[in-house]
Design a protein around this motif. Structure first.
Motif, short mmCIF file in Angstrom:
data_model
loop_
_atom_site.label_atom_id
_atom_site.label_comp_id
_atom_site.label_asym_id
_atom_site.label_seq_id
_atom_site.Cartn_x
_atom_site.Cartn_y
_atom_site.Cartn_z
N TYR A 179 -0.54 51.39 43.57
CA TYR A 179 -1.39 50.57 42.72
C TYR A 179 -2.58 51.35 42.18
CZ TYR A 179 1.04 46.83 45.16
OH TYR A 179 2.01 46.02 45.69
N ARG A 180 -3.00 50.92 40.99
CA ARG A 180 -4.33 51.26 40.46
C ARG A 180 -4.94 49.92 40.05
NH1 ARG A 180 -2.97 56.55 36.64
NH2 ARG A 180 -2.20 57.89 38.34
N LEU A 181 -5.86 49.44 40.86
CA LEU A 181 -6.39 48.09 40.70
C LEU A 181 -7.79 48.13 40.12
CD1 LEU A 181 -6.04 45.04 41.19
CD2 LEU A 181 -6.94 45.40 43.51
N THR A 182 -7.98 47.45 38.98
CA THR A 182 -9.28 47.33 38.33
C THR A 182 -9.77 45.90 38.47
OG1 THR A 182 -8.72 49.01 36.68
CG2 THR A 182 -10.52 47.50 36.14
N LEU A 183 -10.98 45.73 39.02
CA LEU A 183 -11.54 44.41 39.21
C LEU A 183 -12.72 44.21 38.26
CD1 LEU A 183 -11.52 44.03 43.10
CD2 LEU A 183 -9.80 43.32 41.44
N SER A 184 -12.62 43.20 37.44
CA SER A 184 -13.69 42.87 36.50
C SER A 184 -13.45 41.48 35.97
CB SER A 184 -13.71 43.86 35.33
OG SER A 184 -14.65 43.46 34.35
N ASP A 185 -14.54 40.73 35.76
CA ASP A 185 -14.40 39.40 35.18
C ASP A 185 -14.28 39.46 33.66
OD1 ASP A 185 -14.45 37.67 37.46
OD2 ASP A 185 -16.50 38.32 37.78
N ARG A 186 -14.45 40.64 33.10
CA ARG A 186 -14.21 40.84 31.68
C ARG A 186 -12.74 41.12 31.46
NH1 ARG A 186 -13.21 45.17 28.77
NH2 ARG A 186 -13.60 46.50 30.58
N MET A 187 -12.13 40.42 30.51
CA MET A 187 -10.72 40.64 30.22
C MET A 187 -10.50 42.05 29.70
SD MET A 187 -7.66 39.47 30.23
CE MET A 187 -6.08 39.98 29.55
N ALA A 188 -9.63 42.80 30.36
CA ALA A 188 -9.35 44.17 29.96
C ALA A 188 -8.69 44.20 28.58
CB ALA A 188 -8.45 44.85 30.98
N ASN A 189 -9.01 45.24 27.81
CA ASN A 189 -8.33 45.46 26.54
C ASN A 189 -6.97 46.09 26.85
OD1 ASN A 189 -7.35 46.56 24.07
ND2 ASN A 189 -9.44 46.55 23.26
N MET A 190 -5.93 45.29 26.74
CA MET A 190 -4.61 45.71 27.16
C MET A 190 -4.04 46.83 26.29
SD MET A 190 -4.20 43.60 29.70
CE MET A 190 -2.47 43.70 30.10
N TYR A 191 -4.63 47.06 25.12
CA TYR A 191 -4.10 48.06 24.21
C TYR A 191 -4.83 49.40 24.31
CZ TYR A 191 -1.92 43.93 22.21
OH TYR A 191 -1.21 42.78 22.05
N SER A 192 -6.05 49.40 24.80
CA SER A 192 -6.81 50.64 24.84
C SER A 192 -7.16 51.10 26.25
CB SER A 192 -8.11 50.49 24.04
OG SER A 192 -8.95 49.49 24.61
N GLU A 193 -7.07 50.22 27.24
CA GLU A 193 -7.42 50.59 28.61
C GLU A 193 -6.14 50.85 29.42
OE1 GLU A 193 -10.35 48.05 30.47
OE2 GLU A 193 -11.12 47.44 28.53
N PRO A 194 -6.23 51.70 30.45
CA PRO A 194 -5.05 52.04 31.25
C PRO A 194 -4.67 50.91 32.21
CG PRO A 194 -6.99 53.15 32.12
CD PRO A 194 -7.43 52.46 30.86
N VAL A 195 -4.20 49.80 31.65
CA VAL A 195 -3.80 48.62 32.43
C VAL A 195 -2.44 48.15 31.95
CG1 VAL A 195 -4.34 46.21 32.93
CG2 VAL A 195 -6.18 47.90 32.88
N ASP A 196 -1.51 47.94 32.89
CA ASP A 196 -0.18 47.45 32.54
C ASP A 196 -0.14 45.93 32.47
OD1 ASP A 196 0.97 50.06 32.54
OD2 ASP A 196 1.06 50.00 34.72
N ALA A 197 -0.86 45.27 33.37
CA ALA A 197 -0.83 43.82 33.44
C ALA A 197 -2.09 43.33 34.13
CB ALA A 197 0.40 43.34 34.21
N ALA A 198 -2.48 42.08 33.82
CA ALA A 198 -3.70 41.50 34.40
C ALA A 198 -3.41 40.09 34.88
CB ALA A 198 -4.83 41.49 33.37
N PHE A 199 -3.96 39.74 36.04
CA PHE A 199 -3.92 38.37 36.53
C PHE A 199 -5.17 37.66 36.04
CE2 PHE A 199 -1.10 40.45 39.56
CZ PHE A 199 -0.05 39.54 39.64
N ARG A 200 -4.99 36.56 35.30
CA ARG A 200 -6.12 35.86 34.70
C ARG A 200 -5.97 34.35 34.78
NH1 ARG A 200 -10.56 38.84 34.66
NH2 ARG A 200 -9.96 40.97 34.19
#
Length: 308
Positions: free
Chosen positions: A123-144
């Motif tokens: 895992y690479r887990l990013t925690l933030s209450d700001r919704m990640a930019n799925m197109y520019s940030e290194p994130v595959d999926a987000a639980f929201r």
């Protein structure tokens, strides 16, 4: 496979907007990453990116090729996984994002349990209450909580019945009394969440089909959902939290649900992806695992039945 690595470098560079960032993520030199892009462009006989010392952008040809490259990487990755581990095993790195409260207090132990079952997954887990930019940030999926405003994103249901619940600690209620209706919140300290500089001090409810919006106030405001929960546990005031985030606290008696006869705001939990083709076997299994975990939380049977 060098060609596959070149495709990966191209896609990562577009997603991060930085050749240096791609090189760091892959633990290679910027010169090696640049050479990979040049090699790919030479094979295609076209320029994919316009690069300068400060920025880069896709050429029209690069924009066309990008989606084909993404699909190729997904397909080849699944093929490699099937050959190396079998179709009933999953592996690879999952780059996940989640809100601070759910991530720390709920999702983290579930991820550990999932990894125990699938030790090839990392895992690479990013925690933030700001919704990640799925197109520019290194994130595959987000639980929201709640469906994303961006209609181009893919939102897969995980906990469709999740709602907010009005809560306070026994110590707070003993000292300040128990609100019988949402209107009574005007006489209470309310713990407010802030996102993007905007304070969520308008809490919504319903009863007998009639909506009610209550403007609340208090001396505690934060941009971190986990802090709101900690304040509530410490007896600092009344909070309006997603049920999943406080289910264990309610079951243990650390928090008490208030105004049970009122319907609260519906905030279903989703797994959000930029493209359905990025739903890898590992992500598909994780979504099913988290959905089952949500369904077995204490009090889960009451959420859809009572609207709490």
């Amino acid at each position: 496979m060098k060609a596959l690595q070149d495709l990966d470098i191209f896609v990562r560079t577009v997603d991060t907007g930085s050749l240096s960032a791609t090189a760091r993520a892959l633990d290679i030199t910027p010169a090696a990453a640049s050479a990979a892009l040049k090699r790919l462009e030479a094979e295609l006989h076209t320029s994919l990116l316009v690069r300068s010392t400060r920025s880069l952008r896709l050429t029209p040809e690069g924009a066309v090729f990008l989606e084909h490259a993404r699909l190729a990487l997904t397909t080849l990755g699944e093929g490699q996984q099937a050959l190396s581990t079998g179709r009933h095993q999953v592996q690879g790195v999952l780059r996940l994002a989640a809100s601070s409260d759910m991530g720390r207090n709920v999702l983290l132990p579930w991820l550990e349990d999932f990894q125990d079952q699938h030790p090839q997954v990392r895992y690479r887990l990013t925690l933030s209450d700001r919704m990640a930019n799925m197109y520019s940030e290194p994130v595959d999926a987000a639980f929201r909580h709640g469906k994303p405003r961006d209609s181009s994103l893919v939102a897969l249901s995980v906990a469709p019945d999740n709602r907010r619940v009005l809560v306070a600690s026994p110590a707070y209620l003993q000292a300040h009394g128990t609100p019988a209706t949402p209107q009574d919140l005007a006489q209470h300290d309310c713990l407010c969440f802030m996102l993007g500089g905007e304070v969520n001090d308008r809490w919504t409810f319903a009863r007998d089909g009639q909506p009610l919006a209550v403007r609340v106030q208090g001396g505690h405001v934060t941009n971190d959902g986990d802090v709101v929960r900690r304040w509530a546990l410490a007896g600092r005031g009344v909070a309006y939290k997603a049920w999943i985030d406080v289910a264990h606290d309610l079951a243990a008696g650390r928090l008490v649900a208030l105004c049970p006869d009122w319907e609260t705001e519906h905030v279903p939990l989703y797994l959000v992806l930029p493209d359905r083709r990025q739903l890898t076997p590992a992500l598909r299994l994780l979504r099913e695992f988290v959905a089952q975990a949500c369904a077995t939380l204490p009090g889960a049977e009451n959420v859809s039945q009572t609207g709490r």
